[in-house]
Scaffold this active site. Sequence first.
Site, PDB file in Angstrom:
ATOM      1  N   CYS A 112       6.728  -9.192  15.270  1.00 30.99           N
ATOM      2  CA  CYS A 112       5.377  -9.455  15.677  1.00 30.99           C
ATOM      3  C   CYS A 112       5.185 -10.571  16.397  1.00 30.99           C
ATOM      4  O   CYS A 112       4.116 -11.218  17.033  1.00 30.99           O
ATOM      5  CB  CYS A 112       4.250  -9.399  14.276  1.00 30.99           C
ATOM      6  N   HIS A 253      -2.014 -13.124  15.170  1.00 34.19           N
ATOM      7  CA  HIS A 253      -1.442 -11.534  14.970  1.00 34.19           C
ATOM      8  C   HIS A 253      -2.350 -11.165  14.053  1.00 34.19           C
ATOM      9  O   HIS A 253      -2.625 -11.454  13.033  1.00 34.19           O
ATOM     10  CB  HIS A 253      -0.003 -12.055  14.628  1.00 34.19           C
ATOM     11  N   ASN A 283      -2.325  -3.139  12.939  1.00 38.57           N
ATOM     12  CA  ASN A 283      -1.223  -4.153  13.433  1.00 38.57           C
ATOM     13  C   ASN A 283      -0.299  -3.253  14.347  1.00 38.57           C
ATOM     14  O   ASN A 283       0.378  -2.352  14.009  1.00 38.57           O
ATOM     15  CB  ASN A 283      -0.363  -4.360  12.132  1.00 38.57           C
TER      16      ASN A 283
HETATM   17  O1  UT7 Z   1       3.122  -7.772  10.830  1.00 36.16           O
HETATM   18  C1  UT7 Z   1       4.121  -8.619  10.241  1.00 36.16           C
HETATM   19  C2  UT7 Z   1       3.453  -9.046   9.021  1.00 36.16           C
HETATM   20  N1  UT7 Z   1       2.905  -8.359   8.302  1.00 36.16           N
HETATM   21  C3  UT7 Z   1       2.156  -8.682   7.223  1.00 36.16           C
HETATM   22  O2  UT7 Z   1       1.841  -9.603   7.226  1.00 36.16           O
HETATM   23  C4  UT7 Z   1       1.597  -7.414   6.282  1.00 36.16           C
HETATM   24  C5  UT7 Z   1       1.423  -8.318   4.956  1.00 36.16           C
HETATM   25  N2  UT7 Z   1       1.117  -7.547   3.933  1.00 36.16           N
HETATM   26  C6  UT7 Z   1      -0.257  -6.914   3.846  1.00 36.16           C
HETATM   27  O3  UT7 Z   1      -0.988  -6.933   4.634  1.00 36.16           O
HETATM   28  C7  UT7 Z   1      -0.543  -6.496   2.391  1.00 36.16           C
HETATM   29  O4  UT7 Z   1       0.476  -6.579   1.360  1.00 36.16           O
HETATM   30  C8  UT7 Z   1      -0.960  -4.963   2.558  1.00 36.16           C
HETATM   31  C9  UT7 Z   1      -2.146  -4.742   3.147  1.00 36.16           C
HETATM   32  C10 UT7 Z   1       0.036  -4.284   3.319  1.00 36.16           C
HETATM   33  C11 UT7 Z   1      -1.056  -4.331   0.951  1.00 36.16           C
HETATM   34  O5  UT7 Z   1      -1.928  -5.249   0.459  1.00 36.16           O
HETATM   35  P1  UT7 Z   1      -1.748  -5.725  -1.072  1.00 36.16           P
HETATM   36  O6  UT7 Z   1      -3.093  -6.438  -1.494  1.00 36.16           O
HETATM   37  O7  UT7 Z   1      -0.678  -6.669  -1.058  1.00 36.16           O
HETATM   38  O8  UT7 Z   1      -1.507  -4.547  -2.047  1.00 36.16           O
HETATM   39  P2  UT7 Z   1      -0.228  -4.383  -2.935  1.00 36.16           P
HETATM   40  O9  UT7 Z   1       0.921  -3.781  -2.532  1.00 36.16           O
HETATM   41  O10 UT7 Z   1      -0.216  -5.678  -3.936  1.00 36.16           O
HETATM   42  O11 UT7 Z   1      -1.094  -3.258  -4.080  1.00 36.16           O
HETATM   43  C12 UT7 Z   1      -2.313  -3.715  -4.699  1.00 36.16           C
HETATM   44  C13 UT7 Z   1      -2.571  -2.360  -5.543  1.00 36.16           C
HETATM   45  C14 UT7 Z   1      -1.534  -1.690  -6.212  1.00 36.16           C
HETATM   46  O12 UT7 Z   1      -2.277  -1.173  -7.357  1.00 36.16           O
HETATM   47  P3  UT7 Z   1      -2.074  -1.913  -9.026  1.00 36.16           P
HETATM   48  O13 UT7 Z   1      -0.609  -1.753  -9.143  1.00 36.16           O
HETATM   49  O14 UT7 Z   1      -2.589  -3.323  -8.795  1.00 36.16           O
HETATM   50  O15 UT7 Z   1      -2.781  -0.961  -9.904  1.00 36.16           O
HETATM   51  C15 UT7 Z   1      -1.260  -0.550  -5.382  1.00 36.16           C
HETATM   52  O16 UT7 Z   1      -0.595   0.422  -6.086  1.00 36.16           O
HETATM   53  O17 UT7 Z   1      -3.140  -1.370  -4.647  1.00 36.16           O
HETATM   54  C16 UT7 Z   1      -2.599  -0.309  -4.563  1.00 36.16           C
HETATM   55  N3  UT7 Z   1      -2.136   0.442  -3.518  1.00 36.16           N
HETATM   56  C17 UT7 Z   1      -3.211   1.245  -2.729  1.00 36.16           C
HETATM   57  N4  UT7 Z   1      -4.294   1.723  -3.109  1.00 36.16           N
HETATM   58  C18 UT7 Z   1      -5.078   2.501  -2.356  1.00 36.16           C
HETATM   59  C19 UT7 Z   1      -1.150   0.221  -2.465  1.00 36.16           C
HETATM   60  N5  UT7 Z   1      -1.489   0.789  -1.269  1.00 36.16           N
HETATM   61  C20 UT7 Z   1      -2.612   1.591  -1.669  1.00 36.16           C
HETATM   62  C21 UT7 Z   1      -3.477   2.501  -0.519  1.00 36.16           C
HETATM   63  N6  UT7 Z   1      -4.534   2.706  -1.114  1.00 36.16           N
HETATM   64  N7  UT7 Z   1      -2.969   2.737   0.428  1.00 36.16           N
END
Ligand code: UT7
Length: 326
Positions: A112, A253, A283
Amino acid sequence: MQSKILGTGAAIPDGILTNQDIEKIIDTSDEWIRTRSGVVERHISDKDTPSSVLAKEAAEKAMEMAGISADQLDAILVASVTPDHSFPSTACILQDKLGARKITAFDLSAGCTGFIYGVAQADALIRSNNAKFVLVVGVEELTKVTDWTDRSSCFLFGDGAGAAILGPSEDDKSGILATYTASDGSLGGLLYQPAGGSSRPASHYSVDHHMSTILMRGNEVFKHAVRQMEEAALKALELSGVSKEELDWLIPHQANIRIIDFLARRLKLPLDQVVVSIDKHGNTSAASIPLAFDLAVRDGRIKRGQNVVMVAFGAGFTWGSVMIRW
Ligand code: UT7
């Protein structure tokens, strides 16, 4: 000698995938995607539209704004992790499609941060008198390497292209004031495409096991992105001598609206001085900054003489920044 951005252009495919469409693919909700990432919809290319097609459209618009023709280009740099092929480079395909002369043309892979790396290289080529006009394109078709069974990442990505023409600055009022690029390969495994390269050539097994698509440890990547984007932004301020108070625009970004909010707060910039397009584009990796930049230039938000900092973070890991006076 200083270089400057003479023109910008962008291209996005017509197809749109909304969060409601994503709800039909994975177990998620529009509300969750909006609040956790900021994405509302993303553009998606079809099978007959490879990256070079979007790159060409963006490049032609940038050349038109810059007032130069393809035969005036001295170099073409294409930043992409989704090129048409591993080889030949998309830059060479673009050289041919644009009808440019037999000039330097190469792809660069910096995730990115690719567009920032490209602008830094173009700036160096111009300042060292090795080129007069350089085309830099960030283009991605991430939806073609998205794992649509991975609910933790598939909703993020979109397709698009953004381009810039760099050339010599004829005055000292506008130009590239500073560039900064960095990397840390030890963290590469947090965001990568496991198969398809020489370490694990494409095979039935790798395709069946979702190894030819994006694998991202989102939470870990998030923490590094926040830290390194702040570092890169501060570095651009330090290297350019522009203070936080003199900053007019932040073009980050477009990885996650929460990362963008954090960075804006650290730079003491209200959100109306931050160019945000993640809601419409998702993204788009190397395309995200030039896409957002082109939007804000063409709708008149970014005005002549204003200080603009662009900041990115991505696979590699790589990160970097560019400070310009528009
Ligand atoms: O472009 C290059 C660099 N990329 C980035 O900088 C991306 C960085 N990462 C992110 O933007 C975030 O990590 C995401 C948007 C991808 C994910 O958000 P998060 O807040 O980190 O979510 P998580 O993976 O920690 O998941 C939180 C919760 C989990 O449930 P529990 O364990 O708290 O009960 C997941 O199972 O959200 C759940 N979850 C979802 N729920 C609904 C994970 N994916 C989904 C989904 N819909 N699609």
